[in-house]
Design an enzyme around this catalytic site. Sequence first.
Site, PDB file in Angstrom:
ATOM      1  N   LYS A  57      29.360 -19.981  21.215  1.00 29.35           N
ATOM      2  CA  LYS A  57      29.994 -20.897  22.175  1.00 29.35           C
ATOM      3  C   LYS A  57      29.575 -20.585  23.601  1.00 29.35           C
ATOM      4  CE  LYS A  57      33.980 -19.515  20.636  1.00 29.35           C
ATOM      5  NZ  LYS A  57      33.592 -18.759  19.443  1.00 29.35           N
ATOM      6  N   ASP A  89      32.614 -16.832  17.021  1.00 30.78           N
ATOM      7  CA  ASP A  89      31.290 -16.228  17.261  1.00 30.78           C
ATOM      8  C   ASP A  89      30.133 -17.173  16.942  1.00 30.78           C
ATOM      9  OD1 ASP A  89      32.584 -13.848  17.956  1.00 30.78           O
ATOM     10  OD2 ASP A  89      32.565 -13.147  15.877  1.00 30.78           O
ATOM     11  N   GLN A 140      37.443 -18.235  19.814  1.00 26.67           N
ATOM     12  CA  GLN A 140      37.645 -18.248  18.348  1.00 26.67           C
ATOM     13  C   GLN A 140      37.048 -19.541  17.752  1.00 26.67           C
ATOM     14  OE1 GLN A 140      40.752 -17.246  20.363  1.00 26.67           O
ATOM     15  NE2 GLN A 140      39.572 -15.389  20.310  1.00 26.67           N
ATOM     16  N   HIS A 199      32.310 -13.151  24.255  1.00 29.86           N
ATOM     17  CA  HIS A 199      31.362 -14.239  24.502  1.00 29.86           C
ATOM     18  C   HIS A 199      30.116 -13.685  25.177  1.00 29.86           C
ATOM     19  CE1 HIS A 199      34.769 -17.482  24.399  1.00 29.86           C
ATOM     20  NE2 HIS A 199      34.602 -16.846  23.261  1.00 29.86           N
TER      21      HIS A 199
HETATM   22  P1  GDP Z   1      30.772 -16.721  20.857  1.00 25.27           P
HETATM   23  O1  GDP Z   1      31.952 -15.821  20.708  1.00 25.27           O
HETATM   24  O2  GDP Z   1      30.920 -17.987  20.084  1.00 25.27           O
HETATM   25  O3  GDP Z   1      30.417 -16.990  22.291  1.00 25.27           O
HETATM   26  O4  GDP Z   1      29.548 -15.947  20.202  1.00 25.27           O
HETATM   27  P2  GDP Z   1      29.187 -14.375  20.351  1.00 25.27           P
HETATM   28  O5  GDP Z   1      28.667 -14.137  21.708  1.00 25.27           O
HETATM   29  O6  GDP Z   1      30.322 -13.537  19.893  1.00 25.27           O
HETATM   30  O7  GDP Z   1      28.080 -14.216  19.233  1.00 25.27           O
HETATM   31  C1  GDP Z   1      26.904 -14.934  19.252  1.00 25.27           C
HETATM   32  C2  GDP Z   1      25.730 -13.963  19.216  1.00 25.27           C
HETATM   33  O8  GDP Z   1      24.556 -14.669  18.887  1.00 25.27           O
HETATM   34  C3  GDP Z   1      25.433 -13.307  20.556  1.00 25.27           C
HETATM   35  O9  GDP Z   1      24.877 -12.036  20.299  1.00 25.27           O
HETATM   36  C4  GDP Z   1      24.397 -14.233  21.173  1.00 25.27           C
HETATM   37  O10 GDP Z   1      23.553 -13.586  22.116  1.00 25.27           O
HETATM   38  C5  GDP Z   1      23.604 -14.602  19.960  1.00 25.27           C
HETATM   39  N1  GDP Z   1      22.983 -15.935  19.962  1.00 25.27           N
HETATM   40  C6  GDP Z   1      23.472 -17.111  20.417  1.00 25.27           C
HETATM   41  N2  GDP Z   1      22.629 -18.121  20.103  1.00 25.27           N
HETATM   42  C7  GDP Z   1      21.588 -17.549  19.456  1.00 25.27           C
HETATM   43  C8  GDP Z   1      20.403 -18.069  18.829  1.00 25.27           C
HETATM   44  O11 GDP Z   1      20.145 -19.259  18.805  1.00 25.27           O
HETATM   45  N3  GDP Z   1      19.586 -17.164  18.202  1.00 25.27           N
HETATM   46  C9  GDP Z   1      19.855 -15.824  18.179  1.00 25.27           C
HETATM   47  N4  GDP Z   1      19.004 -15.017  17.543  1.00 25.27           N
HETATM   48  N5  GDP Z   1      20.941 -15.314  18.757  1.00 25.27           N
HETATM   49  C10 GDP Z   1      21.807 -16.160  19.365  1.00 25.27           C
HETATM   50  P1  IMO Z   2      35.256 -15.455  19.818  1.00 22.44           P
HETATM   51  O1  IMO Z   2      35.886 -16.214  20.961  1.00 22.44           O
HETATM   52  C1  IMO Z   2      35.600 -14.040  15.723  1.00 22.44           C
HETATM   53  C2  IMO Z   2      39.606 -12.957  14.326  1.00 22.44           C
HETATM   54  C3  IMO Z   2      39.904 -11.507  14.002  1.00 22.44           C
HETATM   55  C4  IMO Z   2      40.923 -11.699  12.892  1.00 22.44           C
HETATM   56  C5  IMO Z   2      41.707 -12.905  13.347  1.00 22.44           C
HETATM   57  C6  IMO Z   2      43.009 -12.572  14.075  1.00 22.44           C
HETATM   58  O2  IMO Z   2      34.344 -14.374  20.258  1.00 22.44           O
HETATM   59  O3  IMO Z   2      34.654 -16.400  18.841  1.00 22.44           O
HETATM   60  P2  IMO Z   2      43.527 -11.631  16.501  1.00 22.44           P
HETATM   61  O4  IMO Z   2      43.111 -10.366  17.186  1.00 22.44           O
HETATM   62  O5  IMO Z   2      43.098 -12.862  17.222  1.00 22.44           O
HETATM   63  O6  IMO Z   2      44.986 -11.648  16.159  1.00 22.44           O
HETATM   64  O7  IMO Z   2      42.750 -11.606  15.089  1.00 22.44           O
HETATM   65  O8  IMO Z   2      40.846 -13.627  14.227  1.00 22.44           O
HETATM   66  N1  IMO Z   2      39.076 -13.203  15.697  1.00 22.44           N
HETATM   67  C7  IMO Z   2      37.814 -13.540  15.957  1.00 22.44           C
HETATM   68  N2  IMO Z   2      36.743 -13.645  15.142  1.00 22.44           N
HETATM   69  N3  IMO Z   2      35.479 -14.323  17.022  1.00 22.44           N
HETATM   70  C8  IMO Z   2      36.544 -14.250  17.852  1.00 22.44           C
HETATM   71  O9  IMO Z   2      36.506 -14.674  19.132  1.00 22.44           O
HETATM   72  C9  IMO Z   2      37.771 -13.803  17.342  1.00 22.44           C
HETATM   73  N4  IMO Z   2      38.992 -13.582  17.867  1.00 22.44           N
HETATM   74  C10 IMO Z   2      39.790 -13.227  16.844  1.00 22.44           C
HETATM   75  O10 IMO Z   2      38.767 -10.835  13.577  1.00 22.44           O
HETATM   76  O11 IMO Z   2      40.272 -12.050  11.708  1.00 22.44           O
HETATM   77 MG    MG Z   3      32.392 -13.902  19.983  1.00 20.22          MG
END
Ligand code: GDP
Ligand code: IMO
Ligand code: MG
Length: 448
Positions: free
Chosen positions: A16, A13, A223, A41
């Site tokens: 990416k 999270d 991840q 994502h």
């Molecule tokens: P990923 O799994 O690595 O793609 O990340 P996620 O989408 O799960 O979580 C990132 C969160 O942060 C999302 O809600 C994005 O919209 C938000 N986000 C990404 N970059 C920024 C930033 O620079 N500032 C803020 N406030 N939010 C961001």
């Molecule tokens: P993105 O791509 C954050 C965590 C789960 C748990 C561990 C194992 O959005 O960054 P699983 O279901 O994969 O067997 O769970 O990994 N986990 C993540 N945490 N972002 C993710 O994906 C995750 N995918 C799995 O919370 O701790």
């Molecule tokens: Mg994510």
Amino acid sequence: MANVIVVGSQFGDEGKAKITDLLAKNADVVVRYQGGCNAGHTVTLGDKTYKFHLIPSGILYPGTICVLSPGMVIDPKALITEIEHILSQGLDDSGLRVSAHAHVTMPYHLMLDEAEEESRGEAKIGTTKRGIGPTYADKCARSGIRLEDLLDAKVLQAKLDWLLPRKNIILERLYNLPPLNAQAILEEYAAYGRALSKYVVDTAAIIFKAVQEKKNILFEGAQGTLLDLDHGTYPYVTSSSPSAGGACVGAGVGPTMIDRVIGVAKAYSTRVGEGPFPTEQTGEIGEQLRQTGTAWAEVGTTTGRPRRCGWFDCVLGRYAVRVNGLDCLAITKLDVLDQFDQIKVCVAYKDPVTGQIYNELPSIGSAFQHLEPIYEDLPGWRQSTRKCRQAKELPNLANSYLEFLSRELDVPIAVVSVGPERGDTIVIEDPIHGPKRVLVTGPAKVSQ
Ligand code: GDP
Ligand code: IMO
Ligand code: MG
């Protein structure tokens, strides 16, 4: 032409998808190389927010080839739902390509993920319950069902004839769950096969052709490094290889074809699920970092669970630089730190019993569990960075913070994100063609 891996440098999270979206503008092919629908994502474009679980974020650019690799595990029902969803949002699925060799998450994988978690009690991993672990376990045991098997009912039936009685014994006897019906699964999953058949191809061949044609290929990690099966905080990890090396194995490309590895890290840290998190802040600071009520609140994209929040951890950052061979970093969510008078950064760990200092992650996981962070206090800038579009527009203290991280991790910061939208981004150096990390040779500094 450049082939670039975008990899999560923390616990997932990191943002990416936002960075992939930024770079995908010039990509011909965007590839997911591991994981499954445990990923969430997010890409924000104006008033529209897209959440992808299996489909690469590159799908937002019409004409881009979007690959789901052999290294992924795919719940076909979830993929069909996601395809329907993107089509309903006016996106185009013509670039979608799914590997015939990707493994299929079956109903028993979902049931087992849930049952195993429950049976672990206090020692649970906190999985996303998407069947990821059990699907990869069957792959390694050579008992998996691959996407190509869904295309041939006879093959699927033969596999289920052997598999299902065994799975039913585990479900019934070990977990007291109802047995599954082979005929019902056969019909349901053969139908998924028919629905997905038009996307199913040899994706490694597509990627190789793109390499030969000198196209731009972007590998979108899911991840993060600390969730890597081999290199993360085992057993509190996922069951795939999110780190950069996993891109070659998962997508089926040779390491010689990769030009660059870009790490993504938040300006602080989050973790969802169980496992060690030395810089976690459970009180008011954790709440402030969580940003509850905002569109970018620290709440799991896939499961809706509140994410654990804490300060940036340079020990883990250095580890991510090393394990992935990062060339540069993209730092996201800098704007979330706008609110603080003081910002802490963990620069090392201390063993509270022996007093030993660790600048690097100890190699024995259990040793890591009881180490305490040593913080450096940095002054906050207390002004909004959201509208900044160049490094020189950032407050001096924000630039000092970024320089501090870059120095501690010994890696250039190429991109800084100051908001969720595509444009809320500062490109300090071209992350693909600009300066990259120079590996300093000399006596090893890795602690044991
Ligand atoms: P990923 O799994 O690595 O793609 O990340 P996620 O989408 O799960 O979580 C990132 C969160 O942060 C999302 O809600 C994005 O919209 C938000 N986000 C990404 N970059 C920024 C930033 O620079 N500032 C803020 N406030 N939010 C961001
Ligand atoms: P993105 O791509 C954050 C965590 C789960 C748990 C561990 C194992 O959005 O960054 P699983 O279901 O994969 O067997 O769970 O990994 N986990 C993540 N945490 N972002 C993710 O994906 C995750 N995918 C799995 O919370 O701790
Ligand atoms: Mg994510």
